[in-house]
Motif scaffolding. Structure first.
Motif, PDB file in Angstrom:
ATOM      1  N   MET A 128       0.825  -1.202   0.000  1.00  0.00           N
ATOM      2  CA  MET A 128       0.000   0.000   0.000  1.00  0.00           C
ATOM      3  C   MET A 128       0.866   1.262   0.000  1.00  0.00           C
ATOM      4  SD  MET A 128      -2.775  -1.514  -0.306  1.00  0.00           S
ATOM      5  CE  MET A 128      -3.850  -0.090  -0.390  1.00  0.00           C
ATOM      6  N   ALA A 129       1.992   1.193   0.665  1.00  0.00           N
ATOM      7  CA  ALA A 129       2.907   2.338   0.660  1.00  0.00           C
ATOM      8  C   ALA A 129       3.467   2.557  -0.741  1.00  0.00           C
ATOM      9  CB  ALA A 129       4.051   2.102   1.652  1.00  0.00           C
ATOM     10  N   VAL A 130       3.786   1.468  -1.417  1.00  0.00           N
ATOM     11  CA  VAL A 130       4.282   1.585  -2.798  1.00  0.00           C
ATOM     12  C   VAL A 130       3.203   2.196  -3.682  1.00  0.00           C
ATOM     13  CG1 VAL A 130       5.082   0.288  -4.813  1.00  0.00           C
ATOM     14  CG2 VAL A 130       5.893  -0.344  -2.536  1.00  0.00           C
ATOM     15  N   ARG A 131       1.968   1.741  -3.508  1.00  0.00           N
ATOM     16  CA  ARG A 131       0.860   2.277  -4.323  1.00  0.00           C
ATOM     17  C   ARG A 131       0.674   3.774  -4.106  1.00  0.00           C
ATOM     18  NH1 ARG A 131      -3.701  -0.675  -6.492  1.00  0.00           N
ATOM     19  NH2 ARG A 131      -5.093   0.889  -5.591  1.00  0.00           N
ATOM     20  N   ARG A 132       0.736   4.196  -2.868  1.00  0.00           N
ATOM     21  CA  ARG A 132       0.562   5.630  -2.579  1.00  0.00           C
ATOM     22  C   ARG A 132       1.641   6.451  -3.274  1.00  0.00           C
ATOM     23  NH1 ARG A 132      -0.221   3.926   2.593  1.00  0.00           N
ATOM     24  NH2 ARG A 132       1.850   4.601   3.214  1.00  0.00           N
ATOM     25  N   SER A 133       2.861   5.980  -3.179  1.00  0.00           N
ATOM     26  CA  SER A 133       3.977   6.716  -3.773  1.00  0.00           C
ATOM     27  C   SER A 133       3.860   6.748  -5.295  1.00  0.00           C
ATOM     28  CB  SER A 133       5.298   6.051  -3.352  1.00  0.00           C
ATOM     29  OG  SER A 133       6.389   6.745  -3.887  1.00  0.00           O
ATOM     30  N   VAL A 134       3.526   5.613  -5.886  1.00  0.00           N
ATOM     31  CA  VAL A 134       3.399   5.537  -7.345  1.00  0.00           C
ATOM     32  C   VAL A 134       2.208   6.356  -7.820  1.00  0.00           C
ATOM     33  CG1 VAL A 134       2.916   3.964  -9.272  1.00  0.00           C
ATOM     34  CG2 VAL A 134       4.599   3.329  -7.532  1.00  0.00           C
ATOM     35  N   ASP A 135       1.144   6.351  -7.058  1.00  0.00           N
ATOM     36  CA  ASP A 135      -0.045   7.133  -7.428  1.00  0.00           C
ATOM     37  C   ASP A 135       0.307   8.619  -7.561  1.00  0.00           C
ATOM     38  OD1 ASP A 135      -2.809   7.561  -7.930  1.00  0.00           O
ATOM     39  OD2 ASP A 135      -3.086   8.220  -5.858  1.00  0.00           O
ATOM     40  N   GLU A 136       1.051   9.137  -6.606  1.00  0.00           N
ATOM     41  CA  GLU A 136       1.462  10.543  -6.660  1.00  0.00           C
ATOM     42  C   GLU A 136       2.415  10.787  -7.825  1.00  0.00           C
ATOM     43  OE1 GLU A 136       0.296  13.102  -4.858  1.00  0.00           O
ATOM     44  OE2 GLU A 136      -1.122  11.605  -4.098  1.00  0.00           O
ATOM     45  N   ALA A 137       3.298   9.835  -8.052  1.00  0.00           N
ATOM     46  CA  ALA A 137       4.250   9.980  -9.152  1.00  0.00           C
ATOM     47  C   ALA A 137       3.536  10.014 -10.502  1.00  0.00           C
ATOM     48  CB  ALA A 137       5.253   8.823  -9.117  1.00  0.00           C
ATOM     49  N   LEU A 138       2.548   9.164 -10.661  1.00  0.00           N
ATOM     50  CA  LEU A 138       1.834   9.095 -11.940  1.00  0.00           C
ATOM     51  C   LEU A 138       1.076  10.391 -12.229  1.00  0.00           C
ATOM     52  CD1 LEU A 138       0.528   5.398 -11.861  1.00  0.00           C
ATOM     53  CD2 LEU A 138       2.408   6.339 -13.218  1.00  0.00           C
ATOM     54  N   LYS A 139       0.571  11.018 -11.187  1.00  0.00           N
ATOM     55  CA  LYS A 139      -0.116  12.303 -11.395  1.00  0.00           C
ATOM     56  C   LYS A 139       0.846  13.336 -11.986  1.00  0.00           C
ATOM     57  CE  LYS A 139      -3.376  11.538  -7.599  1.00  0.00           C
ATOM     58  NZ  LYS A 139      -3.688  11.846  -6.175  1.00  0.00           N
ATOM     59  N   LEU A 140       2.057  13.368 -11.453  1.00  0.00           N
ATOM     60  CA  LEU A 140       3.064  14.304 -11.963  1.00  0.00           C
ATOM     61  C   LEU A 140       3.457  13.961 -13.396  1.00  0.00           C
ATOM     62  CD1 LEU A 140       5.377  14.404  -8.800  1.00  0.00           C
ATOM     63  CD2 LEU A 140       3.790  16.191  -9.536  1.00  0.00           C
ATOM     64  N   LEU A 141       3.661  12.696 -13.630  1.00  0.00           N
ATOM     65  CA  LEU A 141       4.091  12.255 -14.955  1.00  0.00           C
ATOM     66  C   LEU A 141       3.038  12.548 -16.010  1.00  0.00           C
ATOM     67  CD1 LEU A 141       5.652   8.895 -13.793  1.00  0.00           C
ATOM     68  CD2 LEU A 141       6.874  10.598 -15.131  1.00  0.00           C
ATOM     69  N   ARG A 142       1.791  12.288 -15.689  1.00  0.00           N
ATOM     70  CA  ARG A 142       0.732  12.477 -16.690  1.00  0.00           C
ATOM     71  C   ARG A 142       0.424  13.960 -16.903  1.00  0.00           C
ATOM     72  NH1 ARG A 142      -0.361   7.335 -17.706  1.00  0.00           N
ATOM     73  NH2 ARG A 142      -0.660   5.823 -16.019  1.00  0.00           N
ATOM     74  N   ARG A 143       0.870  14.790 -15.984  1.00  0.00           N
ATOM     75  CA  ARG A 143       0.741  16.243 -16.202  1.00  0.00           C
ATOM     76  C   ARG A 143       1.929  16.801 -16.986  1.00  0.00           C
ATOM     77  NH1 ARG A 143      -1.183  16.812 -10.576  1.00  0.00           N
ATOM     78  NH2 ARG A 143       0.877  17.592  -9.995  1.00  0.00           N
ATOM     79  N   GLY A 144       2.856  15.937 -17.342  1.00  0.00           N
ATOM     80  CA  GLY A 144       4.003  16.374 -18.122  1.00  0.00           C
ATOM     81  C   GLY A 144       5.066  17.092 -17.315  1.00  0.00           C
ATOM     82  N   GLU A 145       5.151  16.767 -16.014  1.00  0.00           N
ATOM     83  CA  GLU A 145       6.103  17.466 -15.160  1.00  0.00           C
ATOM     84  C   GLU A 145       7.458  16.769 -15.062  1.00  0.00           C
ATOM     85  OE1 GLU A 145       4.461  18.799 -11.482  1.00  0.00           O
ATOM     86  OE2 GLU A 145       2.511  19.259 -12.364  1.00  0.00           O
ATOM     87  N   GLY A 146       7.740  15.891 -16.010  1.00  0.00           N
ATOM     88  CA  GLY A 146       9.068  15.278 -16.050  1.00  0.00           C
ATOM     89  C   GLY A 146       9.171  14.000 -15.251  1.00  0.00           C
ATOM     90  N   PRO A 147      10.370  13.427 -15.226  1.00  0.00           N
ATOM     91  CA  PRO A 147      10.566  12.115 -14.596  1.00  0.00           C
ATOM     92  C   PRO A 147      10.417  12.157 -13.070  1.00  0.00           C
ATOM     93  CG  PRO A 147      12.669  13.085 -15.163  1.00  0.00           C
ATOM     94  CD  PRO A 147      11.623  13.991 -15.748  1.00  0.00           C
ATOM     95  N   VAL A 148      10.160  10.977 -12.512  1.00  0.00           N
ATOM     96  CA  VAL A 148      10.068  10.801 -11.057  1.00  0.00           C
ATOM     97  C   VAL A 148      10.905   9.581 -10.694  1.00  0.00           C
ATOM     98  CG1 VAL A 148       8.543  10.385  -9.089  1.00  0.00           C
ATOM     99  CG2 VAL A 148       7.737  11.772 -11.016  1.00  0.00           C
ATOM    100  N   PHE A 149      11.509   9.624  -9.524  1.00  0.00           N
ATOM    101  CA  PHE A 149      12.359   8.522  -9.069  1.00  0.00           C
ATOM    102  C   PHE A 149      11.883   8.057  -7.689  1.00  0.00           C
ATOM    103  CE2 PHE A 149      15.961   6.388  -7.227  1.00  0.00           C
ATOM    104  CZ  PHE A 149      16.678   5.855  -8.289  1.00  0.00           C
ATOM    105  N   ILE A 150      11.654   6.763  -7.570  1.00  0.00           N
ATOM    106  CA  ILE A 150      11.258   6.170  -6.288  1.00  0.00           C
ATOM    107  C   ILE A 150      12.282   5.111  -5.893  1.00  0.00           C
ATOM    108  CG2 ILE A 150       9.535   4.749  -5.101  1.00  0.00           C
ATOM    109  CD1 ILE A 150       7.410   6.001  -6.918  1.00  0.00           C
ATOM    110  N   GLU A 151      12.784   5.210  -4.694  1.00  0.00           N
ATOM    111  CA  GLU A 151      13.664   4.171  -4.141  1.00  0.00           C
ATOM    112  C   GLU A 151      12.835   3.325  -3.176  1.00  0.00           C
ATOM    113  OE1 GLU A 151      16.788   5.616  -1.647  1.00  0.00           O
ATOM    114  OE2 GLU A 151      17.626   3.619  -1.277  1.00  0.00           O
ATOM    115  N   ALA A 152      12.587   2.089  -3.546  1.00  0.00           N
ATOM    116  CA  ALA A 152      11.814   1.181  -2.702  1.00  0.00           C
ATOM    117  C   ALA A 152      12.767   0.315  -1.885  1.00  0.00           C
ATOM    118  CB  ALA A 152      10.909   0.310  -3.569  1.00  0.00           C
TER     119      ALA A 152
END
Length: 346
Positions: free
Chosen positions: A219-243
């Motif tokens: 669930m923690a991974v999902r929350r982090s990815v969910d926020e990242a996808l919002k940024l990505l789909r708005r065209g705000e550039g790459p996102v990096f997650i360290e799991a």
């Protein structure tokens, strides 16, 4: 850390049950693959994903069908989480013609373009530039798709890592880098070879939004990815997650694991992402014991069927040795045959 009720809120029972099913499927599939390897039914290398299931399932569960995935050589879990059939994945491990890569690729080279699963790659860090290339395509097409690129901690000291992150940042490419930090690059502890142990901070140095997340908590991974996808789909550039995660088995089936002590392994096993997620669903009354058992039984049937499918599948034809061989227009396959013919004539 226990999964909180808040973390589960807003997610349907159907989706939560699906997450559990996917993680159990990856675990049992790989346990069976290890057994088949020991029996000599699978040859070559076999790198198991056991212990890291929450990362693949948590992240991929939020991707759209039109998004792309690029992975590394520990990619069985990513493929299964993407919906690649267990039958075809097991057949590939067996080297059979019905495998997802027609039995030619094997464990480290699963590929299914129909699901935009664009391959596992055996060269450490070698797939990061490919992810950037795919992301350039997404950006050019302006179709809203993104690229999810999984990488291991062993790749972050490679030149391709830095070149790719720099390029992705400069061109604001829609690529989500997910580093699965299990602390060991084969048998080498990250802390012994990295001046900066917190990998996400390296991405920050390139101006990429980044964060560290508990990779043992789906669930923690999902929350982090969910926020990242919002940024990505708005065209705000790459996102990096360290799991932050841990593989419960050695680097490969040939690894005697002399570099990890028993206490360390036992500690991480106590954080088992499947055991803890299942316990949370039961404790919150989201599923019953009978439903959890049904998921386990269903997975058992799927995995058993995948082995039967692989066992009964044909080997690739001898002619496939010459398929997918690329060379100059004047001397690809025919040219090789021609040389052999001349040698025979001589």
């Amino acid at each position: 850390m226990a999964i909180s009720e808040r973390a589960l809120a807003g997610v349907s029972k159907e989706e939560l049950s699906h997450l559990l099913h996917q993680m159990v499927l990856i675990r049992r599939f790989e346990e069976k693959a290890a057994e088949m390897y020991a029996r000599g039914r699978i040859r070559g290398f076999l790198h198991l994903y056991i212990g890291q299931e929450a990362v693949a399932v948590g992240a991929i569960s939020l991707l759209k069908p039109e998004d792309y995935i690029v992975s590394h050589y520990r990619e069985h879990g990513h493929a299964l989480a993407r919906g690649v059939e267990a039958d075809r994945v097991m057949a590939e491990l067996f080297g059979k013609a019905t495998g997802v890569s027609k039995g030619i690729g094997g464990s480290m080279h699963l590929f299914d373009a129909s699901r935009r699963f664009m391959g596992g790659y055996a060269i450490v860090g070698g797939h990061l530039p490919l992810a950037c290339g795919l992301a350039m395509g997404c950006q050019y097409e302006k179709d809203g798709s993104i690229v999810c690129c999984f990488l291991g901690d062993g790749s972050v000291n490679e030149g391709a890592f830095h070149e790719s992150l720099n390029l992705a940042a400069v061109w604001r490419l829609p690529v989500l880098f997910i580093c699965e930090n299990n602390f060991y690059a084969m048998g080498t502890a990250m802390r012994k070879v990295s001046a900066l142990a917190e990998i996400y901070k390296r991405a920050e140095a390139y101006g990429i939004r980044s964060e560290q997340v508990d990779g043992m908590d789906v669930m923690a991974v999902r929350r982090s990815v969910d926020e990242a996808l919002k940024l990505l789909r708005r065209g705000e550039g790459p996102v990096f997650i360290e799991a932050i995660t841990y593989r419960f088995r050695g680097h490969s089936m040939a690894d005697p694991e002399f570099y990890r002590n028993k206490e360390e392994v036992e500690h991480w096993r106590s954080l088992d992402p499947i055991t803890n997620f299942r316990a949370a669903l039961l404790a919150k009354g989201i599923i019953t014991e009978a439903e959890a058992e049904e998921i386990a039984n269903r997975v058992e049937r799927e995995v058993r069927q995948s082995v039967d499918f692989a066992e009964q599948s044909p080997d690739p034809p001898l002619e496939s040795l010459y398929a997918n061989v690329y060379a100059g227009p004047d001397a690809p396959v025919d040219g090789w045959r021609g040389r052999r013919g001349r040698q025979s004539d001589a």
